[in-house]
Design a protein around this motif. Structure first.
Motif, PDB file in Angstrom:
ATOM      1  N   THR A 328       0.809  -1.231   0.000  1.00 61.70           N
ATOM      2  CA  THR A 328       0.000   0.000   0.000  1.00 61.70           C
ATOM      3  C   THR A 328       0.840   1.279   0.000  1.00 61.70           C
ATOM      4  O   THR A 328       0.469   2.253  -0.640  1.00 61.70           O
ATOM      5  CB  THR A 328      -0.952   0.019   1.222  1.00 61.70           C
ATOM      6  N   VAL A 329       1.976   1.284   0.732  1.00 59.60           N
ATOM      7  CA  VAL A 329       2.776   2.524   0.749  1.00 59.60           C
ATOM      8  C   VAL A 329       4.167   2.323   0.141  1.00 59.60           C
ATOM      9  O   VAL A 329       4.970   3.247   0.105  1.00 59.60           O
ATOM     10  CB  VAL A 329       2.915   3.114   2.185  1.00 59.60           C
ATOM     11  N   GLY A 330       4.463   1.127  -0.325  1.00 59.54           N
ATOM     12  CA  GLY A 330       5.749   0.866  -0.987  1.00 59.54           C
ATOM     13  C   GLY A 330       6.839   0.466  -0.005  1.00 59.54           C
ATOM     14  O   GLY A 330       6.697   0.648   1.210  1.00 59.54           O
ATOM     15  N   ASN A 331       7.938  -0.057  -0.585  1.00 56.58           N
ATOM     16  CA  ASN A 331       9.038  -0.556   0.254  1.00 56.58           C
ATOM     17  C   ASN A 331       9.623   0.543   1.134  1.00 56.58           C
ATOM     18  O   ASN A 331      10.002   0.302   2.279  1.00 56.58           O
ATOM     19  CB  ASN A 331      10.163  -1.126  -0.620  1.00 56.58           C
ATOM     20  N   LYS A 332       9.689   1.760   0.585  1.00 57.47           N
ATOM     21  CA  LYS A 332      10.293   2.847   1.352  1.00 57.47           C
ATOM     22  C   LYS A 332       9.432   3.196   2.567  1.00 57.47           C
ATOM     23  O   LYS A 332       9.922   3.348   3.675  1.00 57.47           O
ATOM     24  CB  LYS A 332      10.455   4.070   0.447  1.00 57.47           C
ATOM     25  N   GLY A 333       8.132   3.269   2.335  1.00 58.79           N
ATOM     26  CA  GLY A 333       7.203   3.599   3.424  1.00 58.79           C
ATOM     27  C   GLY A 333       7.174   2.512   4.492  1.00 58.79           C
ATOM     28  O   GLY A 333       6.807   2.769   5.635  1.00 58.79           O
ATOM     29  N   ALA A 334       7.543   1.280   4.086  1.00 52.31           N
ATOM     30  CA  ALA A 334       7.498   0.151   5.039  1.00 52.31           C
ATOM     31  C   ALA A 334       8.877  -0.154   5.617  1.00 52.31           C
ATOM     32  O   ALA A 334       9.097  -1.217   6.197  1.00 52.31           O
ATOM     33  CB  ALA A 334       6.944  -1.084   4.332  1.00 52.31           C
ATOM     34  N   HIS A 335       9.785   0.806   5.495  1.00 54.21           N
ATOM     35  CA  HIS A 335      11.188   0.599   5.881  1.00 54.21           C
ATOM     36  C   HIS A 335      11.331   0.087   7.320  1.00 54.21           C
ATOM     37  O   HIS A 335      11.979  -0.932   7.580  1.00 54.21           O
ATOM     38  CB  HIS A 335      11.909   1.953   5.744  1.00 54.21           C
ATOM     39  N   THR A 336      10.697   0.781   8.243  1.00 50.39           N
ATOM     40  CA  THR A 336      10.826   0.407   9.664  1.00 50.39           C
ATOM     41  C   THR A 336      10.287  -1.003   9.882  1.00 50.39           C
ATOM     42  O   THR A 336      10.913  -1.830  10.562  1.00 50.39           O
ATOM     43  CB  THR A 336      10.072   1.418  10.550  1.00 50.39           C
ATOM     44  N   GLU A 337       9.134  -1.303   9.276  1.00 53.72           N
ATOM     45  CA  GLU A 337       8.513  -2.622   9.486  1.00 53.72           C
ATOM     46  C   GLU A 337       9.377  -3.720   8.872  1.00 53.72           C
ATOM     47  O   GLU A 337       9.533  -4.793   9.466  1.00 53.72           O
ATOM     48  CB  GLU A 337       7.105  -2.654   8.891  1.00 53.72           C
ATOM     49  N   ILE A 338       9.958  -3.461   7.678  1.00 51.49           N
ATOM     50  CA  ILE A 338      10.798  -4.484   7.032  1.00 51.49           C
ATOM     51  C   ILE A 338      11.993  -4.794   7.940  1.00 51.49           C
ATOM     52  O   ILE A 338      12.359  -5.953   8.149  1.00 51.49           O
ATOM     53  CB  ILE A 338      11.265  -4.028   5.626  1.00 51.49           C
ATOM     54  N   GLN A 339      12.567  -3.744   8.525  1.00 54.89           N
ATOM     55  CA  GLN A 339      13.701  -3.991   9.424  1.00 54.89           C
ATOM     56  C   GLN A 339      13.246  -4.689  10.701  1.00 54.89           C
ATOM     57  O   GLN A 339      13.928  -5.575  11.213  1.00 54.89           O
ATOM     58  CB  GLN A 339      14.415  -2.680   9.728  1.00 54.89           C
ATOM     59  N   ALA A 340      12.065  -4.301  11.183  1.00 53.59           N
ATOM     60  CA  ALA A 340      11.560  -4.911  12.429  1.00 53.59           C
ATOM     61  C   ALA A 340      11.365  -6.427  12.254  1.00 53.59           C
ATOM     62  O   ALA A 340      11.755  -7.211  13.129  1.00 53.59           O
ATOM     63  CB  ALA A 340      10.245  -4.249  12.838  1.00 53.59           C
TER      64      ALA A 340
END
Ligand SMILES: Cc1cc2nc3c(=O)[nH]c(=O)nc-3n(C[C@H](O)[C@H](O)[C@H](O)COP(=O)(O)OP(=O)(O)OC[C@H]3O[C@@H](n4cnc5c(N)ncnc54)[C@H](O)[C@@H]3O)c2cc1C
Length: 405
Positions: A328-340
Protein backbone atom coordinates in the motif's frame (compact mmCIF):
# COMPACT_ATOMS: atom_id res chain seq x y z
CA UNK A 1 -9.59 -4.16 10.38
CA UNK A 2 -10.18 -7.39 8.44
CA UNK A 3 -7.73 -10.20 9.22
CA UNK A 4 -9.12 -12.67 6.69
CA UNK A 5 -7.17 -13.64 3.55
CA UNK A 6 -8.88 -12.82 0.26
CA UNK A 7 -10.52 -15.49 -1.90
CA UNK A 8 -7.52 -15.96 -4.25
CA UNK A 9 -5.13 -16.43 -1.31
CA UNK A 10 -7.46 -18.92 0.37
CA UNK A 11 -7.83 -20.88 -2.85
CA UNK A 12 -4.04 -21.02 -3.39
CA UNK A 13 -3.47 -21.90 0.27
CA UNK A 14 -5.83 -24.85 0.03
CA UNK A 15 -4.13 -26.11 -3.15
CA UNK A 16 -0.64 -25.62 -1.74
CA UNK A 17 -1.51 -27.38 1.54
CA UNK A 18 -2.86 -30.35 -0.45
CA UNK A 19 0.32 -30.37 -2.60
CA UNK A 20 2.45 -30.42 0.58
CA UNK A 21 0.48 -33.34 2.06
CA UNK A 22 0.26 -35.37 -1.11
CA UNK A 23 3.70 -34.79 -2.63
CA UNK A 24 6.20 -32.78 -0.56
CA UNK A 25 6.17 -34.43 2.88
CA UNK A 26 6.24 -37.96 1.41
CA UNK A 27 9.18 -36.87 -0.80
CA UNK A 28 11.33 -35.78 2.16
CA UNK A 29 12.54 -39.28 3.06
CA UNK A 30 12.88 -40.20 -0.64
CA UNK A 31 15.01 -37.11 -1.30
CA UNK A 32 17.32 -37.97 1.61
CA UNK A 33 17.75 -41.53 0.32
CA UNK A 34 18.39 -40.36 -3.24
CA UNK A 35 20.88 -37.72 -2.09
CA UNK A 36 22.97 -40.36 -0.34
CA UNK A 37 23.34 -42.17 -3.70
CA UNK A 38 24.07 -39.18 -5.99
CA UNK A 39 27.33 -39.04 -7.94
CA UNK A 40 27.99 -35.60 -6.47
CA UNK A 41 26.28 -34.25 -3.31
CA UNK A 42 25.64 -31.02 -5.23
CA UNK A 43 23.44 -32.69 -7.85
CA UNK A 44 19.68 -32.45 -7.49
CA UNK A 45 17.83 -35.59 -6.32
CA UNK A 46 15.47 -36.79 -9.12
CA UNK A 47 12.42 -36.50 -6.85
CA UNK A 48 12.92 -32.71 -6.76
CA UNK A 49 12.48 -32.55 -10.55
CA UNK A 50 9.30 -34.65 -10.19
CA UNK A 51 7.99 -32.23 -7.57
CA UNK A 52 8.78 -29.28 -9.85
CA UNK A 53 6.88 -30.84 -12.73
CA UNK A 54 3.85 -31.56 -10.53
CA UNK A 55 3.83 -28.07 -8.96
CA UNK A 56 3.99 -26.51 -12.40
CA UNK A 57 1.20 -28.74 -13.68
CA UNK A 58 -0.94 -27.59 -10.74
CA UNK A 59 -0.17 -23.90 -11.32
CA UNK A 60 1.77 -23.64 -8.05
CA UNK A 61 4.72 -22.04 -9.81
CA UNK A 62 6.55 -18.68 -9.58
CA UNK A 63 4.05 -17.59 -6.95
CA UNK A 64 6.54 -15.08 -5.53
CA UNK A 65 6.73 -12.82 -8.58
CA UNK A 66 4.35 -9.83 -8.37
CA UNK A 67 4.88 -9.14 -12.07
CA UNK A 68 1.79 -10.72 -13.69
CA UNK A 69 3.51 -11.01 -17.09
CA UNK A 70 6.29 -13.25 -15.77
CA UNK A 71 4.86 -14.66 -12.54
CA UNK A 72 1.67 -15.23 -10.54
CA UNK A 73 1.02 -11.52 -10.08
CA UNK A 74 0.30 -11.84 -6.37
CA UNK A 75 0.70 -8.98 -3.90
CA UNK A 76 3.10 -9.39 -0.98
CA UNK A 77 0.11 -9.93 1.30
CA UNK A 78 -1.25 -12.67 -0.95
CA UNK A 79 2.12 -14.44 -1.34
CA UNK A 80 3.26 -14.23 2.33
CA UNK A 81 0.95 -16.99 3.67
CA UNK A 82 2.02 -19.23 0.79
CA UNK A 83 5.71 -18.70 1.66
CA UNK A 84 4.85 -19.74 5.22
CA UNK A 85 3.46 -23.05 3.94
CA UNK A 86 6.57 -23.79 1.85
CA UNK A 87 8.72 -22.93 4.90
CA UNK A 88 7.41 -26.05 6.62
CA UNK A 89 9.61 -28.10 4.28
CA UNK A 90 12.36 -25.59 3.45
CA UNK A 91 14.65 -28.11 1.74
CA UNK A 92 12.07 -29.11 -0.88
CA UNK A 93 8.98 -26.92 -1.14
CA UNK A 94 10.50 -23.56 -2.18
CA UNK A 95 12.51 -25.26 -4.97
CA UNK A 96 9.54 -27.42 -6.00
CA UNK A 97 7.46 -24.29 -6.59
CA UNK A 98 10.34 -22.28 -8.15
CA UNK A 99 10.16 -19.89 -5.21
CA UNK A 100 13.60 -20.52 -3.67
CA UNK A 101 16.17 -17.92 -2.69
CA UNK A 102 18.43 -16.63 -4.14
CA UNK A 103 16.72 -17.25 -7.50
CA UNK A 104 13.64 -15.31 -6.40
CA UNK A 105 15.59 -12.13 -5.69
CA UNK A 106 17.63 -12.56 -8.86
CA UNK A 107 14.50 -13.06 -10.98
CA UNK A 108 13.00 -9.93 -9.42
CA UNK A 109 16.14 -7.97 -10.33
CA UNK A 110 16.04 -9.24 -13.93
CA UNK A 111 12.28 -8.63 -14.25
CA UNK A 112 12.60 -5.10 -12.85
CA UNK A 113 15.99 -3.90 -14.12
CA UNK A 114 17.10 -6.34 -16.85
CA UNK A 115 16.86 -5.40 -20.53
CA UNK A 116 15.08 -7.51 -23.14
CA UNK A 117 18.17 -9.53 -24.08
CA UNK A 118 19.09 -10.25 -20.44
CA UNK A 119 15.52 -11.31 -19.71
CA UNK A 120 15.41 -13.63 -22.70
CA UNK A 121 18.78 -15.22 -21.96
CA UNK A 122 18.53 -15.58 -18.18
CA UNK A 123 15.11 -14.69 -16.79
CA UNK A 124 13.27 -17.06 -19.15
CA UNK A 125 15.25 -20.20 -18.14
CA UNK A 126 15.06 -19.19 -14.46
CA UNK A 127 11.29 -18.77 -14.63
CA UNK A 128 11.09 -22.19 -16.28
CA UNK A 129 13.18 -23.72 -13.49
CA UNK A 130 15.76 -24.92 -16.05
CA UNK A 131 18.74 -23.21 -14.41
CA UNK A 132 19.65 -21.74 -11.00
CA UNK A 133 21.48 -18.51 -10.13
CA UNK A 134 23.53 -16.84 -7.39
CA UNK A 135 24.02 -13.35 -6.01
CA UNK A 136 27.64 -12.48 -5.28
CA UNK A 137 28.23 -9.53 -3.00
CA UNK A 138 29.91 -10.60 0.28
CA UNK A 139 33.73 -10.70 0.43
CA UNK A 140 35.88 -12.48 3.01
CA UNK A 141 38.39 -9.64 3.24
CA UNK A 142 36.07 -6.73 4.14
CA UNK A 143 33.11 -6.14 6.48
CA UNK A 144 30.48 -6.72 3.85
CA UNK A 145 27.47 -5.73 5.93
CA UNK A 146 28.58 -2.27 4.76
CA UNK A 147 28.24 -2.62 0.98
CA UNK A 148 30.37 0.48 0.41
CA UNK A 149 33.38 -1.64 1.55
CA UNK A 150 33.11 -4.03 -1.42
CA UNK A 151 36.45 -4.18 -3.27
CA UNK A 152 35.65 -6.32 -6.34
CA UNK A 153 36.50 -4.32 -9.44
CA UNK A 154 34.35 -4.12 -12.56
CA UNK A 155 36.61 -2.27 -14.99
CA UNK A 156 35.59 -1.20 -18.45
CA UNK A 157 37.95 -2.28 -21.24
CA UNK A 158 36.54 -1.43 -24.66
CA UNK A 159 33.32 -3.39 -25.17
CA UNK A 160 33.94 -5.53 -22.10
CA UNK A 161 33.93 -5.38 -18.32
CA UNK A 162 36.76 -7.11 -16.48
CA UNK A 163 35.64 -8.52 -13.12
CA UNK A 164 38.23 -9.21 -10.40
CA UNK A 165 37.53 -10.08 -6.79
CA UNK A 166 36.91 -12.79 -4.20
CA UNK A 167 33.46 -13.56 -2.80
CA UNK A 168 32.22 -16.03 -0.22
CA UNK A 169 29.00 -17.47 1.18
CA UNK A 170 27.52 -17.23 -2.30
CA UNK A 171 24.37 -19.30 -1.84
CA UNK A 172 23.46 -21.78 -4.53
CA UNK A 173 26.80 -21.58 -6.36
CA UNK A 174 27.85 -25.18 -5.63
CA UNK A 175 24.85 -26.48 -7.59
CA UNK A 176 26.04 -27.30 -11.13
CA UNK A 177 22.69 -25.97 -12.42
CA UNK A 178 23.70 -22.52 -11.15
CA UNK A 179 24.63 -20.99 -14.50
CA UNK A 180 24.65 -17.26 -13.78
CA UNK A 181 26.03 -14.92 -11.12
CA UNK A 182 24.80 -11.42 -10.44
CA UNK A 183 28.03 -9.83 -9.24
CA UNK A 184 28.22 -6.61 -7.25
CA UNK A 185 31.48 -4.68 -7.63
CA UNK A 186 32.86 -1.20 -8.10
CA UNK A 187 32.94 0.51 -11.50
CA UNK A 188 33.93 3.85 -9.96
CA UNK A 189 35.89 3.19 -6.73
CA UNK A 190 36.98 6.83 -6.43
CA UNK A 191 33.57 8.37 -7.11
CA UNK A 192 32.51 11.15 -4.74
CA UNK A 193 29.18 9.52 -3.87
CA UNK A 194 29.98 6.24 -2.06
CA UNK A 195 26.55 4.85 -2.95
CA UNK A 196 27.13 5.36 -6.70
CA UNK A 197 30.46 3.54 -6.94
CA UNK A 198 28.88 0.06 -7.28
CA UNK A 199 27.36 -1.70 -10.28
CA UNK A 200 25.91 -5.13 -10.97
CA UNK A 201 26.92 -7.33 -13.88
CA UNK A 202 25.81 -10.73 -15.10
CA UNK A 203 28.70 -13.20 -15.15
CA UNK A 204 27.98 -16.65 -16.65
CA UNK A 205 29.49 -19.50 -14.67
CA UNK A 206 31.48 -20.76 -17.66
CA UNK A 207 33.30 -17.42 -18.14
CA UNK A 208 37.10 -17.98 -18.15
CA UNK A 209 38.49 -16.63 -14.86
CA UNK A 210 35.50 -17.74 -12.75
CA UNK A 211 36.38 -20.41 -10.17
CA UNK A 212 33.94 -21.89 -7.69
CA UNK A 213 36.59 -22.81 -5.13
CA UNK A 214 34.93 -24.53 -2.18
CA UNK A 215 31.76 -24.94 -0.16
CA UNK A 216 31.68 -22.89 3.03
CA UNK A 217 30.03 -24.68 5.92
CA UNK A 218 27.23 -23.58 8.22
CA UNK A 219 27.79 -25.08 11.70
CA UNK A 220 29.42 -28.01 9.91
CA UNK A 221 26.55 -28.43 7.39
CA UNK A 222 27.28 -27.97 3.72
CA UNK A 223 23.63 -27.18 2.90
CA UNK A 224 23.42 -29.39 -0.17
CA UNK A 225 19.70 -28.66 -0.44
CA UNK A 226 20.25 -25.04 -1.33
CA UNK A 227 23.29 -25.50 -3.54
CA UNK A 228 25.69 -24.70 -0.71
CA UNK A 229 27.37 -21.38 0.04
CA UNK A 230 30.50 -21.10 -2.08
CA UNK A 231 33.72 -19.19 -2.17
CA UNK A 232 34.00 -17.86 -5.72
CA UNK A 233 36.99 -16.16 -7.33
CA UNK A 234 36.68 -13.80 -10.30
CA UNK A 235 40.11 -13.43 -11.86
CA UNK A 236 39.93 -10.96 -14.75
CA UNK A 237 36.67 -12.53 -15.90
CA UNK A 238 35.54 -10.73 -19.06
CA UNK A 239 31.91 -10.12 -19.97
CA UNK A 240 30.36 -7.88 -22.66
CA UNK A 241 29.29 -4.41 -21.46
CA UNK A 242 25.74 -5.39 -22.35
CA UNK A 243 25.84 -7.63 -19.22
CA UNK A 244 25.56 -4.56 -17.00
CA UNK A 245 22.23 -4.55 -15.14
CA UNK A 246 20.64 -1.11 -15.20
CA UNK A 247 23.20 1.70 -15.25
CA UNK A 248 26.77 2.12 -14.01
CA UNK A 249 26.61 3.26 -10.37
CA UNK A 250 23.14 1.77 -9.92
CA UNK A 251 24.25 -1.37 -8.03
CA UNK A 252 23.60 -0.07 -4.53
CA UNK A 253 20.04 0.99 -5.36
CA UNK A 254 19.29 -2.35 -7.05
CA UNK A 255 20.63 -4.21 -4.00
CA UNK A 256 18.28 -2.23 -1.76
CA UNK A 257 15.29 -2.94 -4.01
CA UNK A 258 16.18 -6.65 -4.13
CA UNK A 259 16.02 -7.11 -0.39
CA UNK A 260 12.54 -5.82 0.56
CA UNK A 261 10.34 -8.68 -0.75
CA UNK A 262 13.08 -11.23 0.04
CA UNK A 263 12.78 -10.37 3.72
CA UNK A 264 9.04 -11.04 3.73
CA UNK A 265 9.71 -14.41 2.04
CA UNK A 266 12.46 -15.38 4.52
CA UNK A 267 10.39 -14.34 7.53
CA UNK A 268 7.25 -16.17 6.42
CA UNK A 269 9.27 -19.33 5.67
CA UNK A 270 10.78 -19.01 9.16
CA UNK A 271 7.28 -18.84 10.62
CA UNK A 272 6.49 -22.04 8.70
CA UNK A 273 9.58 -23.64 10.29
CA UNK A 274 8.39 -22.51 13.73
CA UNK A 275 4.95 -24.06 13.07
CA UNK A 276 6.66 -27.33 12.15
CA UNK A 277 8.72 -27.14 15.35
CA UNK A 278 5.58 -26.61 17.46
CA UNK A 279 3.93 -29.59 15.77
CA UNK A 280 7.00 -31.76 16.42
CA UNK A 281 7.15 -30.57 20.04
CA UNK A 282 3.51 -31.49 20.65
CA UNK A 283 3.84 -34.91 18.98
CA UNK A 284 6.96 -35.71 21.00
CA UNK A 285 5.50 -34.42 24.26
CA UNK A 286 2.47 -36.70 24.08
CA UNK A 287 4.48 -39.74 23.00
CA UNK A 288 7.30 -39.89 25.62
CA UNK A 289 7.18 -40.57 29.32
CA UNK A 290 9.82 -39.63 31.90
CA UNK A 291 9.66 -40.11 35.67
CA UNK A 292 6.15 -41.57 35.42
CA UNK A 293 4.57 -38.70 33.49
CA UNK A 294 4.13 -37.88 29.82
CA UNK A 295 6.42 -35.01 28.85
CA UNK A 296 3.20 -33.21 27.87
CA UNK A 297 2.26 -33.11 31.57
CA UNK A 298 5.37 -31.22 32.64
CA UNK A 299 4.73 -27.55 33.40
CA UNK A 300 7.93 -26.46 31.67
CA UNK A 301 6.77 -28.12 28.46
CA UNK A 302 3.47 -26.22 28.71
CA UNK A 303 5.46 -23.01 29.01
CA UNK A 304 7.59 -23.81 25.95
CA UNK A 305 4.60 -24.67 23.82
CA UNK A 306 2.51 -21.70 24.98
CA UNK A 307 5.37 -19.22 24.55
CA UNK A 308 6.09 -20.59 21.08
CA UNK A 309 2.43 -20.23 20.04
CA UNK A 310 2.23 -16.65 21.37
CA UNK A 311 5.48 -15.68 19.64
CA UNK A 312 4.44 -17.16 16.29
CA UNK A 313 1.07 -15.36 16.37
CA UNK A 314 2.83 -12.06 17.14
CA UNK A 315 5.40 -12.53 14.41
CA UNK A 316 2.85 -13.51 11.78
CA UNK A 317 0.78 -10.39 12.44
CA UNK A 318 3.86 -8.18 12.15
CA UNK A 319 5.06 -9.83 8.94
CA UNK A 320 1.61 -9.67 7.35
CA UNK A 321 1.26 -6.02 8.36
CA UNK A 322 4.64 -5.37 6.73
CA UNK A 323 3.54 -7.15 3.55
CA UNK A 324 0.35 -5.06 3.50
CA UNK A 325 2.35 -1.85 3.97
CA UNK A 326 4.72 -2.77 1.13
CA UNK A 327 1.67 -3.24 -1.08
CA UNK A 328 0.00 0.00 0.00
CA UNK A 329 2.78 2.52 0.75
CA UNK A 330 5.75 0.87 -0.99
CA UNK A 331 9.04 -0.56 0.25
CA UNK A 332 10.29 2.85 1.35
CA UNK A 333 7.20 3.60 3.42
CA UNK A 334 7.50 0.15 5.04
CA UNK A 335 11.19 0.60 5.88
CA UNK A 336 10.83 0.41 9.66
CA UNK A 337 8.51 -2.62 9.49
CA UNK A 338 10.80 -4.48 7.03
CA UNK A 339 13.70 -3.99 9.42
CA UNK A 340 11.56 -4.91 12.43
CA UNK A 341 10.59 -8.30 10.97
CA UNK A 342 14.17 -9.00 9.91
CA UNK A 343 15.29 -8.36 13.51
CA UNK A 344 12.41 -10.10 15.30
CA UNK A 345 11.76 -13.23 13.24
CA UNK A 346 15.06 -15.17 13.01
CA UNK A 347 15.97 -14.69 16.68
CA UNK A 348 12.49 -15.69 17.89
CA UNK A 349 12.34 -18.75 15.64
CA UNK A 350 15.86 -19.75 16.73
CA UNK A 351 14.55 -19.70 20.33
CA UNK A 352 11.54 -21.86 19.41
CA UNK A 353 13.73 -24.37 17.56
CA UNK A 354 16.09 -24.46 20.53
CA UNK A 355 13.21 -25.45 22.85
CA UNK A 356 12.00 -28.04 20.33
CA UNK A 357 15.50 -29.54 20.18
CA UNK A 358 15.64 -29.67 23.98
CA UNK A 359 12.30 -31.46 24.15
CA UNK A 360 13.57 -34.09 21.70
CA UNK A 361 16.64 -34.87 23.80
CA UNK A 362 19.53 -36.29 21.78
CA UNK A 363 17.12 -36.88 18.89
CA UNK A 364 16.82 -33.10 18.59
CA UNK A 365 20.43 -32.68 17.49
CA UNK A 366 20.36 -35.83 15.33
CA UNK A 367 19.77 -36.36 11.64
CA UNK A 368 16.52 -38.24 12.37
CA UNK A 369 14.56 -35.02 12.97
CA UNK A 370 14.74 -31.85 10.86
CA UNK A 371 15.27 -29.62 13.93
CA UNK A 372 19.07 -29.33 13.98
CA UNK A 373 19.24 -28.44 10.29
CA UNK A 374 16.35 -25.99 10.65
CA UNK A 375 18.13 -24.41 13.62
CA UNK A 376 21.34 -23.93 11.61
CA UNK A 377 19.36 -22.39 8.74
CA UNK A 378 17.35 -20.05 10.97
CA UNK A 379 20.44 -18.93 12.89
CA UNK A 380 22.21 -17.84 9.70
CA UNK A 381 19.35 -15.46 8.95
CA UNK A 382 20.55 -13.33 11.87
CA UNK A 383 23.55 -12.66 9.56
CA UNK A 384 22.46 -13.17 5.95
CA UNK A 385 20.79 -10.23 4.19
CA UNK A 386 22.43 -7.98 6.76
CA UNK A 387 23.22 -8.74 10.42
CA UNK A 388 20.63 -7.83 13.07
CA UNK A 389 22.81 -5.03 14.47
CA UNK A 390 22.88 -3.20 11.14
CA UNK A 391 19.07 -3.20 11.00
CA UNK A 392 18.85 -2.18 14.66
CA UNK A 393 21.24 0.71 14.02
CA UNK A 394 19.27 2.01 11.08
CA UNK A 395 15.86 1.54 12.73
CA UNK A 396 16.98 3.25 15.93
CA UNK A 397 18.54 6.15 14.04
CA UNK A 398 15.27 6.73 12.21
CA UNK A 399 13.35 6.58 15.50
CA UNK A 400 15.76 9.03 17.17
CA UNK A 401 15.67 11.51 14.29
CA UNK A 402 12.52 13.22 15.59
CA UNK A 403 14.10 13.88 18.96
CA UNK A 404 17.50 15.13 17.87
CA UNK A 405 18.07 18.84 18.56
C1 LIG B 1 24.27 -19.03 5.17
C2 LIG B 1 24.66 -17.72 4.58
C3 LIG B 1 24.27 -17.43 3.27
C4 LIG B 1 24.67 -16.23 2.67
N1 LIG B 1 24.35 -16.01 1.35
C5 LIG B 1 24.89 -14.93 0.72
C6 LIG B 1 24.74 -14.77 -0.70
O1 LIG B 1 24.08 -15.57 -1.37
N2 LIG B 1 25.35 -13.72 -1.29
C7 LIG B 1 26.09 -12.81 -0.59
O2 LIG B 1 26.61 -11.88 -1.20
N3 LIG B 1 26.25 -12.94 0.76
C8 LIG B 1 25.69 -13.98 1.42
N4 LIG B 1 25.89 -14.15 2.78
C9 LIG B 1 26.71 -13.21 3.50
C10 LIG B 1 25.95 -12.27 4.43
O3 LIG B 1 25.10 -11.42 3.71
C11 LIG B 1 27.01 -11.53 5.23
O4 LIG B 1 27.63 -12.47 6.09
C12 LIG B 1 26.46 -10.38 6.04
O5 LIG B 1 26.03 -9.31 5.19
C13 LIG B 1 27.49 -9.82 7.02
O6 LIG B 1 28.69 -9.49 6.38
P1 LIG B 1 30.07 -10.05 6.99
O7 LIG B 1 29.96 -11.50 7.13
O8 LIG B 1 31.18 -9.49 6.18
O9 LIG B 1 30.09 -9.46 8.47
P2 LIG B 1 30.75 -8.08 8.94
O10 LIG B 1 30.29 -6.98 8.03
O11 LIG B 1 32.19 -8.25 9.14
O12 LIG B 1 30.02 -7.86 10.33
C14 LIG B 1 30.34 -8.70 11.46
C15 LIG B 1 29.50 -8.31 12.65
O13 LIG B 1 29.78 -6.98 13.01
C16 LIG B 1 28.64 -6.42 13.63
N5 LIG B 1 28.29 -5.16 12.94
C17 LIG B 1 28.47 -4.84 11.65
N6 LIG B 1 27.99 -3.60 11.39
C18 LIG B 1 27.50 -3.14 12.56
C19 LIG B 1 26.87 -1.93 12.95
N7 LIG B 1 26.64 -0.95 12.08
N8 LIG B 1 26.48 -1.80 14.26
C20 LIG B 1 26.72 -2.79 15.14
N9 LIG B 1 27.30 -3.96 14.82
C21 LIG B 1 27.68 -4.12 13.55
C22 LIG B 1 27.50 -7.42 13.49
O14 LIG B 1 27.33 -8.14 14.67
C23 LIG B 1 28.01 -8.33 12.39
O15 LIG B 1 27.47 -9.64 12.48
C24 LIG B 1 25.45 -15.31 3.41
C25 LIG B 1 25.78 -15.59 4.74
C26 LIG B 1 25.41 -16.77 5.33
C27 LIG B 1 25.84 -17.06 6.73
Amino acid sequence: MDFAFDARTEELRARLLAFMDEYVYPAEAVAHEQRARLASPWDTPPVVEELKAEARRQGLWNLFLPDAEHGAGLTNLQYAPLAEITGRSPQLAPTATNCAAPDTGNMEVLAQFGDERQQKQWLGPLLNGEIRSAFAMTEPDVASSDATNITTRIERDGDEYVVTGRKWYISGAMNPDCKIFIVMGKTDPDGADIRRQQSMVLVPRDTPGVTVKRAMQVFGYEDHWHGGHAEVVFDHARVPVSNLIGEEGGGFAIAQARLGPGRIHHCMRLIGMAERAIELMCRRAVSRTAFGKALAQQGVVHNWIADARVAVEQLRLLVLKTAWMMDTVGNKGAHTEIQAIKIATPRTVVGILDRAIQLHGAGGVSQDFPLAELYAGARTLMLADGPDEVHQRSLARRELRTYLP
